[in-house]
Every structure is written in C-alpha cells, then in structure tokens.
Design a protein around this motif. Structure first.
Motif, PDB file in Angstrom:
ATOM      1  N   ALA A   2       0.797  -1.253   0.032  1.00 50.20           N
ATOM      2  CA  ALA A   2       0.062   0.043   0.209  1.00 50.20           C
ATOM      3  C   ALA A   2       0.869   1.209   0.032  1.00 50.20           C
ATOM      4  N   ASP A   3       1.951   1.311   0.785  1.00 46.10           N
ATOM      5  CA  ASP A   3       2.909   2.417   0.946  1.00 46.10           C
ATOM      6  C   ASP A   3       3.482   2.638  -0.676  1.00 46.10           C
ATOM      7  N   ARG A   4       3.756   1.647  -1.136  1.00 47.36           N
ATOM      8  CA  ARG A   4       4.443   1.676  -2.453  1.00 47.36           C
ATOM      9  C   ARG A   4       3.395   2.343  -3.270  1.00 47.36           C
ATOM     10  N   LEU A   5       2.104   1.582  -3.427  1.00 49.84           N
ATOM     11  CA  LEU A   5       1.026   2.187  -4.559  1.00 49.84           C
ATOM     12  C   LEU A   5       0.719   3.536  -4.214  1.00 49.84           C
ATOM     13  N   VAL A   6       0.541   3.890  -3.291  1.00 51.20           N
ATOM     14  CA  VAL A   6       0.001   5.253  -2.788  1.00 51.20           C
ATOM     15  C   VAL A   6       1.165   6.488  -3.091  1.00 51.20           C
ATOM     16  N   ASN A   7       2.381   6.089  -2.545  1.00 51.44           N
ATOM     17  CA  ASN A   7       3.408   6.942  -2.786  1.00 51.44           C
ATOM     18  C   ASN A   7       3.803   7.131  -4.200  1.00 51.44           C
ATOM     19  N   ASP A   8       3.722   6.156  -4.906  1.00 51.56           N
ATOM     20  CA  ASP A   8       3.924   6.358  -6.530  1.00 51.56           C
ATOM     21  C   ASP A   8       2.909   7.396  -6.889  1.00 51.56           C
ATOM     22  N   ILE A   9       1.302   7.267  -6.581  1.00 53.06           N
ATOM     23  CA  ILE A   9       0.529   7.836  -6.865  1.00 53.06           C
ATOM     24  C   ILE A   9       0.736   9.502  -6.562  1.00 53.06           C
ATOM     25  N   LEU A  10       0.915   9.501  -5.415  1.00 49.69           N
ATOM     26  CA  LEU A  10       1.266  10.988  -4.605  1.00 49.69           C
ATOM     27  C   LEU A  10       2.477  11.585  -5.315  1.00 49.69           C
ATOM     28  N   ALA A  11       3.351  10.940  -5.961  1.00 47.71           N
ATOM     29  CA  ALA A  11       4.492  11.412  -6.657  1.00 47.71           C
ATOM     30  C   ALA A  11       4.098  12.006  -7.842  1.00 47.71           C
ATOM     31  N   ASP A  12       2.865  11.442  -8.393  1.00 54.11           N
ATOM     32  CA  ASP A  12       2.577  11.635  -9.774  1.00 54.11           C
ATOM     33  C   ASP A  12       1.543  13.026 -10.019  1.00 54.11           C
ATOM     34  N   ILE A  13       0.796  13.231  -8.852  1.00 51.59           N
ATOM     35  CA  ILE A  13      -0.272  14.236  -8.679  1.00 51.59           C
ATOM     36  C   ILE A  13      -0.238  14.898  -7.294  1.00 51.59           C
ATOM     37  N   GLU A  14      -0.246  16.093  -7.625  1.00 46.84           N
ATOM     38  CA  GLU A  14      -0.222  16.997  -6.530  1.00 46.84           C
ATOM     39  C   GLU A  14      -1.549  16.974  -5.571  1.00 46.84           C
ATOM     40  N   ILE A  15      -1.386  16.640  -4.379  1.00 42.76           N
ATOM     41  CA  ILE A  15      -2.731  16.313  -3.647  1.00 42.76           C
ATOM     42  C   ILE A  15      -2.372  16.981  -2.279  1.00 42.76           C
ATOM     43  N   THR A  16      -2.773  18.176  -1.671  1.00 36.40           N
ATOM     44  CA  THR A  16      -1.990  18.877  -0.670  1.00 36.40           C
ATOM     45  C   THR A  16      -3.008  18.744   0.498  1.00 36.40           C
ATOM     46  N   LYS A  17      -2.514  18.786   1.660  1.00 34.65           N
ATOM     47  CA  LYS A  17      -3.107  18.634   2.909  1.00 34.65           C
ATOM     48  C   LYS A  17      -4.462  19.481   2.957  1.00 34.65           C
ATOM     49  N   GLY A  18      -5.604  18.841   3.297  1.00 39.01           N
ATOM     50  CA  GLY A  18      -7.116  19.312   3.313  1.00 39.01           C
ATOM     51  C   GLY A  18      -7.631  19.214   2.092  1.00 39.01           C
ATOM     52  N   GLU A  19      -7.240  18.943   1.072  1.00 39.11           N
ATOM     53  CA  GLU A  19      -7.811  18.276   0.027  1.00 39.11           C
ATOM     54  C   GLU A  19      -8.491  16.941   0.043  1.00 39.11           C
ATOM     55  N   GLU A  20      -9.470  16.995  -0.778  1.00 36.81           N
ATOM     56  CA  GLU A  20     -10.306  15.551  -0.578  1.00 36.81           C
ATOM     57  C   GLU A  20     -10.187  14.551  -2.025  1.00 36.81           C
ATOM     58  N   VAL A  21     -10.337  13.396  -1.347  1.00 37.87           N
ATOM     59  CA  VAL A  21      -9.928  12.299  -2.694  1.00 37.87           C
ATOM     60  C   VAL A  21     -11.331  11.366  -2.400  1.00 37.87           C
ATOM     61  N   ALA A  22     -11.474  10.598  -3.514  1.00 41.19           N
ATOM     62  CA  ALA A  22     -12.257   9.321  -3.554  1.00 41.19           C
ATOM     63  C   ALA A  22     -11.443   8.310  -3.792  1.00 41.19           C
ATOM     64  N   VAL A  23     -11.472   7.187  -3.103  1.00 49.71           N
ATOM     65  CA  VAL A  23     -10.441   6.111  -3.031  1.00 49.71           C
ATOM     66  C   VAL A  23     -11.286   4.782  -3.540  1.00 49.71           C
ATOM     67  N   LEU A  24     -10.468   4.251  -4.325  1.00 45.79           N
ATOM     68  CA  LEU A  24     -10.830   2.726  -4.881  1.00 45.79           C
ATOM     69  C   LEU A  24      -9.693   1.887  -4.629  1.00 45.79           C
ATOM     70  N   VAL A  25     -10.043   0.708  -3.646  1.00 46.02           N
ATOM     71  CA  VAL A  25      -9.288  -0.270  -3.446  1.00 46.02           C
ATOM     72  C   VAL A  25      -9.916  -1.474  -4.428  1.00 46.02           C
ATOM     73  N   ASN A  26      -9.126  -1.851  -5.568  1.00 40.91           N
ATOM     74  CA  ASN A  26      -9.899  -2.897  -6.496  1.00 40.91           C
ATOM     75  C   ASN A  26      -9.350  -3.983  -6.547  1.00 40.91           C
ATOM     76  N   GLY A  27      -9.929  -5.183  -6.410  1.00 42.01           N
ATOM     77  CA  GLY A  27      -9.646  -6.440  -6.359  1.00 42.01           C
ATOM     78  C   GLY A  27      -9.202  -6.661  -7.831  1.00 42.01           C
ATOM     79  N   LEU A  28      -8.467  -7.663  -8.217  1.00 46.88           N
ATOM     80  CA  LEU A  28      -8.305  -7.842  -9.558  1.00 46.88           C
ATOM     81  C   LEU A  28      -8.921  -9.330 -10.023  1.00 46.88           C
ATOM     82  N   GLY A  29      -9.508  -9.885  -9.012  1.00 46.68           N
ATOM     83  CA  GLY A  29     -10.530 -11.097  -9.224  1.00 46.68           C
ATOM     84  C   GLY A  29     -10.713 -12.170  -8.231  1.00 46.68           C
TER      85      GLY A  29
END
Lengths: 334, 334
Positions: B238-265
């Motif tokens: 989870a650390d790896r996946l989220v950190n790679d995402i947050l290195a790619d898009i700036e989401i700053t303190k106080g901003e809101e997100v929708a989260v999807l944890v998706n199973g592959l099958g």
C-alpha cells in the motif's frame, strides 16, 4: 499461497479496522468490544434488532450486511471460527430497543453454542428477549429428513434479507423469527468446489483436490462434499445443483423463486453468469418463475474456487421481504 | 486452470445471455447486434448518452455498469479484446436522444481504433455527435509527462461515475466530455499482481510469476509492470502504490479524494480491506481527506490475483458526481 496481509495473526483485526474506516457513515465498532460492530445510525426505538455473525473469511458475510434493511449489528469471529459470546452480548445490548433481538447464524456447533450462551446471558443478566433462526440450507450436508442438521451456506443471505425486512416492517420478535424460519424452510443451496482457500495463519489449503477435479456439496470451510469427480461443464454442474435442490423441495409450475448464484471467492463473474444461464433455462423449462436474481460473491470462503446455487421458494410475504430496499457497505438494493 | 464454462469459444455469448436473463429489468440486448446492450429503460430525450465498452473478462467492467446514473449502453468485446465498431455504432444509434453520445473507454490501441471508427460512422452515416474521453489512469504504464500514453485501469470506474452523473444533470455533450476528462486528469491508479488469470480458450496464464513474487504496475491484461520482486506485506505494498500515485499528482493537505481499492479477481475482500486500512493511514498522515471509499472488485481480470489503488482528487463538481446515486446490476449506490 499469496495473500495481501501483514502479520497473519492480525488479519481479522486489520480487516475490521479497514472496514470501519472505509465506511464510517455505515458502521462503528463498540468501545466495549472491537469484534462487536453496529450500524452507525442508532436502531429505531421498538424495532426488533437483527444480529448476525459467524467466522471471518466469508466476506461480504457477515459484517458486510450490517445496514439499513438488513442487520443492525454483527459479531465477528476469527477465520472460520464462531465469535465468542462476549461480542454477541455487547451487540445485543447495543441494538435492543425494547423489542428484543433476533440472532441469525449458520448451523455450526461453535455458533450454536456461543450464540446460545449469549442469548442466555442477554435474558438472565440484561432482561433482553432473544429469538433465533438458524440457516440450514445446504442440501448436501444431511438427508432431507434431517434438515435441521444441515449446514448454513449462501442461503443465509436470503434469511438476513427476510428477517431484516420483517424487522423494518415493524413486526414483533415472534413474527420476525417466524418469517426468518420460513425463509430458511423455503431455501435450499447446493455448492461445488474446484479449488481450496488457504488459511492465513497456517498457509494450509482448506481441502485437497486433484488438478482436474471438482467436489459437489463441499462445505464453506472445506467440509467434505458428497461426490468428487472430474470437472464437468458449467451446464452439467448447474443441472446437478438445481436438480438436487428440486429433488429436495417441491416447487411446482407457476411458483416463484428468488435465485442466488454465489461465488466462493475466486470464481470470475463470467463463470457465475454462465452458470446462471443454465439455472434459468432449467427453471424456465419447468415453468418455475424467477422473481429476482442475485449473481456474485455473497458469502465466500476467502479465495476458494467454485460456486453455489440457492433457490428460495416465494410466497407473498417472502416476496415483500425480497423487494425491501437495503443499504449496506457490501450490498445495496434500491 | 479450472473454469465453470462450457465450450470456451462461447464464454462471452453465454455470459451475456446469462446476464441479460438475470437482470431483464435493467438490461437488454439489441436485436441488431448481440454484443450491443442497452439499459432496459429508454434513455431520456435530450440526455447525452453514455456509451462504455471494452474487452470481456473485466466484469463488473463493463457491462455491469449500464444503468441509472452510469452508462446507457455497452459494447461487449471478446476476452481482453476491443469490441468491433458494429456493436458500438448500434448502441450509439439506440441511445442517442438528440444530444449526442459520449464514448468512455480505456486507452488501448484496439479500443482507440474501433471506438474511433464507430464515432466516424456515427457522424457521417447517422449524423450523431460523438464525444470521447479516454481513461489513462495507470501511473505505471508511461512517464508523468506522457499521461496520454498511459493505460486505463480501475480508475475508469470514476470516469464512468463522473460522466454518468454529468449526463444525468442535463449537461450538454461538451460539458459531459469536459467533466469526464477532468475526472481522468484527476485520477491515478497503481496496481500489483500476484497471480495470473487464465484465458478460457487457450488455458494460458496471462503472465508468468514466481511462487513468492509480486509485480508492481502490472497491466489488466498481464502487460509487464515496472518491478518484480518478493511478495511484500500489505502495508508495504500500500505504501508503494500510494506513494507512487502521490509522486505523480499533487494532492495537498486538506484536499479531498475518492479512494478505490480494487480487487483483480481472486483477492479476498479481507485482503482488500487490509490494504485499504494502510491507504487510509497514509492519506490521514498527510492530511488528505477521504470523501468516499470503494473497496471490492470493480474492474477485474478474470481470476487474476492482486489489487490496485486509485485516487481521484475532488473538487466541488467531481464531488457532486461521486454523490450521484447509481442503480446498475453490478453496482448500486444510494
């Protein structure tokens, strides 16, 4: 066996923590017991409380079914193990609003003992009336004459749905129990297993099966089925499952049923709909009308492979419960 | 490889048949093309039509997302293969109610070609305006500077949700396309694969992986990821996946997100909630607010093992689309 877990000892705690944090508008943990979860919205005064529970590893069963229209609370056990009486009692106290609480669970020795003990404690120590209805839908697990010895499997979903609706309709404890028991009496399931699940703590498979084998009538924890043989086509499997059900309960031409084709964990929805296709053909050939269908993972066994078919024979009263809307984190029906 | 199928050549036809028969109040097949499915209820006059589609094997994607609040129709391809232009065009004609149709699909060569051809045919032969928005949410599939070369994976769900809501709000074609593209711009996913899926016709695994290995950044059809290594704990993944995402898009303190944890099958919900638990911790530590969470199998790859994490950065407009109710056979939100 590969799992996305941390320390296998903590899988249930961490799942519950993730679940509660994912859906804070729906569910909360009681401070008195972290295996006791209740609807985030208080149960209505004088509504019969619906309490479900059982071992973990069957998600969405059981914690996924707490919400509007289904259960008011859930007691969470370890993997494939009954919750102890404590969380059951704590949930009971939290959701009793003067009309009593109905316990719904599968017919397994550990659950029977622990829910039974909790019911006694609720009565003696807390003066809360408790009713019970057990799921005994698995046709493969005991002969027809001994339905009350059968295991509960995916058919529990229909029992939750029926009792949850009845409680919402404002029925009293006896009525909710009567309807839950009727739902169980009218419900039959048959399953097939194709691959085991693996217990997080031991890494052991839940049962042994050959490379090209399937097992008819396998239980949700790997309990032996009634027949092992070469893997058949989806159509032949559906024929077998539905015919065994229809040999066990009389459903005549023109009668209506609710259908559930349930995946055991790792079976693609593609396969489930291919099985459903044949189930629908068989029922249609017999003139049995499908009132509503559910296809997907409703009660699983971790990553077990295979599926089960469940039919609930409907009358007006059960149809009304099937139509009742539901809003749970893992199941929503408008 | 064990599957509950009949002749592997017919899996898509039989799945579609089962699906349509299971949910006749929701979905129907067009007579002109059996790979063209539309909402059983006619699209409203002057509402922009939402058309989705892609290869089969990703269920609930894509046919599971036709319904109120999401898509009006879907073109169904073979396993992991784009639908041909014909069913796309037939759905387009069926759901155009004078306001045009928006195509939503993942950025794959076959889809780009076939949806593009269908759009041309709709314009030239039928005089129907078509807009398009592609999902390019998979961070692992191309560098940051080349987002438009990235694959679409589970983030497509948020794009469907955004565009489906925008169309329901009565927005015109340009506005629906703008919102769909904004949803895509604001959405990032990263996945991990632990075990392959098996193609029904060949029985071949979609990729090779060692007994104790995982692959970060693996695509939905087994496209190579960016790193193969020993299986890590859920928290480290989870650390790896989220950190790679947050290195790619700036989401700053106080901003809101929708989260999807998706199973592959084939990944149990237990594991997905354990991953979610850590995702929530990381976001919480960074002061990023989770507005709404989705955890489960939303876009799969048959019985592939693993999961993906998707974040969509929200503004008021996207939050409104997230809140919009949905009623599809495989996804309901009140």
């Amino acid at each position: 066996m590969k799992k996305l877990v941390n320390n296998p000892v903590n899988v249930v705690e961490e799942m519950v923590e993730g679940y509660v944090r994912a859906h804070p508008d729906y569910i909360k943990q009681l401070q008195s017991n972290d295996r006791a979860l209740v609807n985030a919205r208080e149960t209505k005064e004088n509504k019969v409380g619906i309490l479900i529970g059982g071992g973990s590893g069957h998600e969405p069963g059981f914690l996924g079914y707490v919400g509007e229209g289904m259960a008011d609370g859930v007691a969470v056990g370890n993997i494939f193990a009954s919750p102890s009486p404590d969380p059951i009692l704590e949930v009971t106290k939290a959701i009793d609003k003067g009309a009593g609480v109905v316990y719904l669970y599968g017919n397994y020795a550990g659950d029977v003992m622990n829910f039974g003990m909790a019911a006694e404690m609720a009565d003696l120590e807390e003066d809360i009336k408790v009713g019970m209805a057990l799921a005994t839908d698995d046709v493969a697990s005991a002969p027809k004459e001994e339905k009350d010895k059968r295991r509960g499997i995916a058919g529990e979903f229909f029992i939750y749905k029926a009792a949850g609706a009845a409680a919402d309709f404002g029925y009293d404890l006896e009525e909710v129990v009567r309807i839950a028991k009727k739902a169980n009496q009218n419900t039959r399931s048959m399953g097939v297993g194709t691959s085991p699940c693996y217990l997080p703590q031991t890494g052991e498979p839940s049962f042994e099966i050959g490379d090209n084998e399937m097992e008819i009538g396998l239980g949700h924890h790997g309990e032996p089925g009634i027949e092992k043989g070469p893997l058949e086509t989806a159509d032949k499997i559906a024929d077998r499952l539905v015919n065994d059900i229809l040999a066990d309960i009389e459903i005549t031409k023109g009668e209506e049923v609710a259908v559930l084709v349930n995946g055991l964990g790792s079976t693609p929805k593609m396969d489930l709909y291919i099985v459903y296709r044949r189930v629908e053909q068989i029922l249609s050939e017999r003139g049995i009308k499908i009132y509503r269908s559910y296809v997907g993972d409703y009660i699983t066994s971790l990553e077990m492979g295979g599926c089960s078919v469940t039919l609930m024979k409907l009358d007006k009263e059960l149809t009304d419960t099937i139509d009742h809307p539901v809003n749970c984190p893992m199941f929503v029906q408008k």
